[in-house]
Design a protein around this motif. Structure first.
Motif, PDB file in Angstrom:
ATOM      1  N   ASP A 449       6.430 -83.443 -56.228  1.00  0.00           N
ATOM      2  CA  ASP A 449       6.389 -82.313 -57.167  1.00  0.00           C
ATOM      3  C   ASP A 449       5.173 -81.442 -56.898  1.00  0.00           C
ATOM      4  OD1 ASP A 449       8.691 -83.166 -58.424  1.00  0.00           O
ATOM      5  OD2 ASP A 449       7.643 -84.249 -59.999  1.00  0.00           O
ATOM      6  N   ASN A 450       4.030 -82.078 -56.642  1.00  0.00           N
ATOM      7  CA  ASN A 450       2.823 -81.317 -56.321  1.00  0.00           C
ATOM      8  C   ASN A 450       3.027 -80.462 -55.081  1.00  0.00           C
ATOM      9  OD1 ASN A 450       1.622 -82.576 -58.462  1.00  0.00           O
ATOM     10  ND2 ASN A 450       0.076 -83.676 -57.280  1.00  0.00           N
ATOM     11  N   PHE A 451       3.648 -81.060 -54.062  1.00  0.00           N
ATOM     12  CA  PHE A 451       3.863 -80.336 -52.803  1.00  0.00           C
ATOM     13  C   PHE A 451       4.712 -79.095 -53.037  1.00  0.00           C
ATOM     14  CE2 PHE A 451       6.217 -79.280 -49.004  1.00  0.00           C
ATOM     15  CZ  PHE A 451       5.253 -79.305 -48.017  1.00  0.00           C
ATOM     16  N   VAL A 452       5.829 -79.252 -53.740  1.00  0.00           N
ATOM     17  CA  VAL A 452       6.723 -78.119 -53.993  1.00  0.00           C
ATOM     18  C   VAL A 452       5.994 -77.020 -54.748  1.00  0.00           C
ATOM     19  CG1 VAL A 452       8.790 -77.383 -55.240  1.00  0.00           C
ATOM     20  CG2 VAL A 452       8.834 -79.499 -53.887  1.00  0.00           C
ATOM     21  N   ARG A 468      12.763 -66.299 -47.369  1.00  0.00           N
ATOM     22  CA  ARG A 468      14.033 -66.907 -46.947  1.00  0.00           C
ATOM     23  C   ARG A 468      13.865 -67.672 -45.641  1.00  0.00           C
ATOM     24  NH1 ARG A 468      16.000 -61.927 -48.992  1.00  0.00           N
ATOM     25  NH2 ARG A 468      16.005 -60.987 -46.907  1.00  0.00           N
ATOM     26  N   ASN A 469      13.117 -67.114 -44.704  1.00  0.00           N
ATOM     27  CA  ASN A 469      12.875 -67.827 -43.437  1.00  0.00           C
ATOM     28  C   ASN A 469      12.131 -69.133 -43.675  1.00  0.00           C
ATOM     29  OD1 ASN A 469      14.081 -65.733 -42.054  1.00  0.00           O
ATOM     30  ND2 ASN A 469      12.146 -64.737 -41.499  1.00  0.00           N
ATOM     31  N   THR A 470      11.229 -69.111 -44.649  1.00  0.00           N
ATOM     32  CA  THR A 470      10.433 -70.308 -44.933  1.00  0.00           C
ATOM     33  C   THR A 470      11.277 -71.380 -45.613  1.00  0.00           C
ATOM     34  OG1 THR A 470       8.467 -68.909 -45.150  1.00  0.00           O
ATOM     35  CG2 THR A 470       8.315 -71.153 -46.009  1.00  0.00           C
ATOM     36  N   TYR A 471      12.196 -70.990 -46.500  1.00  0.00           N
ATOM     37  CA  TYR A 471      13.095 -71.972 -47.113  1.00  0.00           C
ATOM     38  C   TYR A 471      13.911 -72.679 -46.026  1.00  0.00           C
ATOM     39  CZ  TYR A 471      12.205 -68.963 -51.186  1.00  0.00           C
ATOM     40  OH  TYR A 471      11.615 -68.204 -52.167  1.00  0.00           O
ATOM     41  N   ALA A 472      14.366 -71.900 -45.051  1.00  0.00           N
ATOM     42  CA  ALA A 472      15.155 -72.488 -43.964  1.00  0.00           C
ATOM     43  C   ALA A 472      14.318 -73.468 -43.146  1.00  0.00           C
ATOM     44  CB  ALA A 472      15.720 -71.379 -43.072  1.00  0.00           C
ATOM     45  N   MET A 473      13.042 -73.135 -42.935  1.00  0.00           N
ATOM     46  CA  MET A 473      12.169 -74.048 -42.189  1.00  0.00           C
ATOM     47  C   MET A 473      12.017 -75.370 -42.924  1.00  0.00           C
ATOM     48  SD  MET A 473       8.161 -73.529 -41.041  1.00  0.00           S
ATOM     49  CE  MET A 473       7.547 -73.437 -42.730  1.00  0.00           C
ATOM     50  N   PHE A 474      11.745 -75.318 -44.215  1.00  0.00           N
ATOM     51  CA  PHE A 474      11.604 -76.564 -44.977  1.00  0.00           C
ATOM     52  C   PHE A 474      12.946 -77.296 -45.090  1.00  0.00           C
ATOM     53  CE2 PHE A 474       7.663 -74.551 -46.705  1.00  0.00           C
ATOM     54  CZ  PHE A 474       6.788 -75.577 -46.355  1.00  0.00           C
ATOM     55  N   GLY A 475      14.043 -76.543 -45.053  1.00  0.00           N
ATOM     56  CA  GLY A 475      15.348 -77.183 -45.067  1.00  0.00           C
ATOM     57  C   GLY A 475      15.610 -78.024 -43.832  1.00  0.00           C
ATOM     58  N   ARG A 476      14.967 -77.700 -42.726  1.00  0.00           N
ATOM     59  CA  ARG A 476      15.104 -78.519 -41.518  1.00  0.00           C
ATOM     60  C   ARG A 476      14.367 -79.836 -41.654  1.00  0.00           C
ATOM     61  NH1 ARG A 476      14.391 -74.996 -36.085  1.00  0.00           N
ATOM     62  NH2 ARG A 476      15.226 -76.944 -35.203  1.00  0.00           N
ATOM     63  N   VAL A 477      13.388 -79.876 -42.534  1.00  0.00           N
ATOM     64  CA  VAL A 477      12.714 -81.150 -42.835  1.00  0.00           C
ATOM     65  C   VAL A 477      13.626 -81.991 -43.718  1.00  0.00           C
ATOM     66  CG1 VAL A 477      10.721 -82.224 -43.954  1.00  0.00           C
ATOM     67  CG2 VAL A 477      10.436 -80.085 -42.676  1.00  0.00           C
ATOM     68  N   ASP A 478      14.127 -81.366 -44.790  1.00  0.00           N
ATOM     69  CA  ASP A 478      15.004 -82.037 -45.735  1.00  0.00           C
ATOM     70  C   ASP A 478      15.705 -80.953 -46.548  1.00  0.00           C
ATOM     71  OD1 ASP A 478      15.410 -84.875 -47.340  1.00  0.00           O
ATOM     72  OD2 ASP A 478      15.359 -83.157 -48.705  1.00  0.00           O
ATOM     73  N   GLY A 480      17.092 -81.017 -49.402  1.00  0.00           N
ATOM     74  CA  GLY A 480      16.654 -80.993 -50.791  1.00  0.00           C
ATOM     75  C   GLY A 480      15.296 -80.353 -50.949  1.00  0.00           C
ATOM     76  N   LEU A 481      14.425 -80.532 -49.961  1.00  0.00           N
ATOM     77  CA  LEU A 481      13.102 -79.913 -50.009  1.00  0.00           C
ATOM     78  C   LEU A 481      13.222 -78.399 -49.927  1.00  0.00           C
ATOM     79  CD1 LEU A 481      10.010 -79.847 -49.887  1.00  0.00           C
ATOM     80  CD2 LEU A 481      10.174 -80.301 -47.430  1.00  0.00           C
ATOM     81  N   GLY A 482      14.036 -77.904 -48.992  1.00  0.00           N
ATOM     82  CA  GLY A 482      14.212 -76.460 -48.867  1.00  0.00           C
ATOM     83  C   GLY A 482      14.735 -75.846 -50.145  1.00  0.00           C
ATOM     84  N   ALA A 484      14.505 -77.103 -53.263  1.00  0.00           N
ATOM     85  CA  ALA A 484      13.514 -77.222 -54.334  1.00  0.00           C
ATOM     86  C   ALA A 484      12.440 -76.148 -54.209  1.00  0.00           C
ATOM     87  CB  ALA A 484      12.883 -78.614 -54.307  1.00  0.00           C
ATOM     88  N   ILE A 485      11.989 -75.882 -52.992  1.00  0.00           N
ATOM     89  CA  ILE A 485      10.970 -74.853 -52.784  1.00  0.00           C
ATOM     90  C   ILE A 485      11.539 -73.480 -53.106  1.00  0.00           C
ATOM     91  CG2 ILE A 485       9.621 -73.668 -50.999  1.00  0.00           C
ATOM     92  CD1 ILE A 485       9.010 -76.386 -49.791  1.00  0.00           C
ATOM     93  N   GLU A 486      12.798 -73.245 -52.741  1.00  0.00           N
ATOM     94  CA  GLU A 486      13.412 -71.946 -53.046  1.00  0.00           C
ATOM     95  C   GLU A 486      13.488 -71.723 -54.552  1.00  0.00           C
ATOM     96  OE1 GLU A 486      17.438 -69.321 -52.087  1.00  0.00           O
ATOM     97  OE2 GLU A 486      17.294 -71.399 -51.377  1.00  0.00           O
ATOM     98  N   ARG A 487      13.943 -72.715 -55.301  1.00  0.00           N
ATOM     99  CA  ARG A 487      14.055 -72.550 -56.752  1.00  0.00           C
ATOM    100  C   ARG A 487      12.698 -72.272 -57.385  1.00  0.00           C
ATOM    101  NH1 ARG A 487      17.614 -76.948 -56.060  1.00  0.00           N
ATOM    102  NH2 ARG A 487      15.968 -78.420 -56.684  1.00  0.00           N
ATOM    103  N   ALA A 488      11.690 -73.089 -57.003  1.00  0.00           N
ATOM    104  CA  ALA A 488      10.363 -72.938 -57.602  1.00  0.00           C
ATOM    105  C   ALA A 488       9.707 -71.618 -57.207  1.00  0.00           C
ATOM    106  CB  ALA A 488       9.478 -74.114 -57.195  1.00  0.00           C
TER     107      ALA A 488
END
Length: 496
Positions: A449-452, A468-478, A480-482, A484-488
């Protein structure tokens, strides 16, 4: 002057003088015509004071500008003479004087110590065979593996050339279009990106080096300095609060701990890999964006660094200290890591600009002994300049040379190939270790939660396309992570 003699150089005669040594009758008086007339140009003391004052500031470091430091010693605690012929590591119990400097990377000299940023962790060891510098960070990886990207990367982490403001679009635009940086980004935006001072963080070589034996054989190594105080970090809110309350927190914390007799220490470990293992390994050992798994290459303890003495003068001993990964000693060599190879040139070069070509004469930078009568002259040569000795390799002068082993001719390092443009592509392999770190955060209460929130609080100020490009980058990690970061992030963006 030996580093141990720095504080023994105070004058015994304290009669106030001008810079040329002439006694001054009243240092608070100026020569002028009558009570209200103009000043006199002949007043050397006044002119000299003002002229020197105008030149007190030297260029700050391009990176690692804000820092603190202390003196201490390194002691060998465990025998690794089977790995290297380095003299300072030759026997258990051997001690070597040291100076350390800790720093933030991207901020200016007046920036807060608690900012979210990697930390520099540099140590100069005054060995009998020359100064050996550990120019480490508090993270085991970095954002790049191609040195040509370094100036570009640093520019995006500093200030916009038009607004002179920190720019979230620049910051995330670079990272999302150079996605080999993801492992370091995952580390930076965890709570490890805001360490609680410098006493509670580890240090890592990041780069691969070589430990060399007398016969020229070697192993590849990575060096770890693990805090004996334990790791402790600020949360995002705590780091922002501290930046406002005490922007010099780390500097004060280190100084006061040493004054109290609470001498911080770090245990030194080494990971080793043979050339044969490196040739068969699943990724290049010269890739600064990846770590060596400790299950495959376990840590081996070899020493302890302890800081037990504060500087007497910050400018002389911390601001002027000059580190470089090219400051090596027999038994330790650089590897073919391309970013390391670039730093071997860049670090001494920036010190020649910042401090002058004779920066090694500054007491805190002086080796215990040196003799190089070919290296002469230059600005601020203050040591006699080798007197009447010839300034070339003269047949009339007996000059000793090292009898230590030279470079090995091992077939592993017989480089053959065509000249190419080095620009490695980003692949799915670059997200493996970032994904492993995300899984580790999932086992620590509140860290995901802290990370997001840490990412979202910064990314929300960037341009929508970059977001948007950054959400896609984190989506390649996971995935769900991409998400969660997009929503927040988008929620924060609506508030701004």
């Amino acid at each position: 002057m030996s580093p141990t003699q720095i504080h023994d150089s105070q004058p015994t005669d304290t009669t106030y003088t001008a810079s040329n040594g002439c006694p001054v009758l009243n240092p608070r008086a100026s020569e002028r015509i009558g009570q209200d007339g103009p000043l006199l140009l002949q007043d050397f003391h006044l002119i000299d004071l003002l002229a020197h004052f105008d030149r007190e500031r030297i260029p700050e470091r391009v990176v690692h500008a804000k820092g603190c430091g202390a003196f201490g010693e390194f002691e060998v605690t465990d025998d690794i003479s089977d790995l290297t012929c380095a003299d300072f590591l030759s026997k258990v119990g051997k001690k070597t004087k040291a100076v350390a400097r800790f720093s933030t990377v991207g901020g200016e000299k007046a920036s807060p110590d608690s900012a979210r940023d990697p930390r520099g962790f540099s140590v100069k060891l005054y060995t009998d065979e020359g100064n050996y510098d550990w120019v480490f960070n508090n993270t085991p990886v970095f954002f790049i593996r191609d040195p040509s990207k370094f100036p570009m990367f640093i520019h995006t982490q500093k200030r916009n050339p038009q607004t002179n403001l920190k720019d979230a679009t620049m910051f995330w635009d670079y990272l999302s279009t150079n996605q080999e940086s993801i492992h370091q980004v995952m580390t930076l935006f965890s709570d490890r990106g805001t360490p609680y001072g410098v006493r509670h963080m580890h240090g890592y070589s990041g780069h691969t080096y070589k430990l060399v034996k007398a016969d020229g054989s070697f192993v590849y190594v990575q060096i770890h300095l693990r805090s004996d105080q334990g790791v402790k970090n600020f949360t995002q809110d705590e780091s922002v609060k501290m930046a406002g309350e005490n922007p010099d927190f780390s500097t004060q914390d280190l100084f006061e701990a040493i004054e109290r007799g609470e001498h911080p220490s770090w245990t030194a470990y080494v990971q080793t890999m043979t050339p044969e293992q490196a040739e068969k390994f699943r990724f290049s050992v010269f890739d600064l964006t990846k770590v060596w798994p400790q299950k495959e290459f376990p840590l081996r303890k070899f020493g302890k660094l302890t800081l037990n003495k504060n500087p007497e003068n910050y400018f002389a001993e911390v601001e002027q200290v000059a580190f470089s990964p090219s400051h090596l000693v027999p038994g330790i060599e650089a590897s073919a890591d391309p970013v390391l190879q670039s730093r071997l040139f860049s670090y001494p070069d920036t010190q020649r600009h910042r401090l002058g070509p004779n920066y090694e004469q500054i007491p805190v930078n002086c080796p215990l002994r040196s003799f190089n009568p070919v290296q002469r002259d230059g600005a601020m040569r203050v040591d006699g300049n080798y007197g009447s000795l010839p300034n070339y390799q003269s047949s009339f002068m007996k000059m000793g040379y090292s009898r230590r082993a030279g470079v090995s001719s091992d077939k592993h390092e017989n480089w053959v190939g065509k000249a190419i443009l080095y620009s490695p592509e980003v692949t799915d392999d670059d997200f493996v270790q970032a994904r492993e770190l995300w899984n580790v955060l999932g086992k620590q209460k509140g860290q995901r939660d802290n990370f997001v929130q840490n990412v979202a609080g910064h990314l929300c100020a960037a341009h929508p396309t970059v977001r948007r490009n950054t959400y896609a980058m984190f989506g390649r990690v996971d995935s769900g992570l991409g998400s969660a970061i997009e929503r927040a992030t988008e929620k924060n963006a609506l508030k701004n």
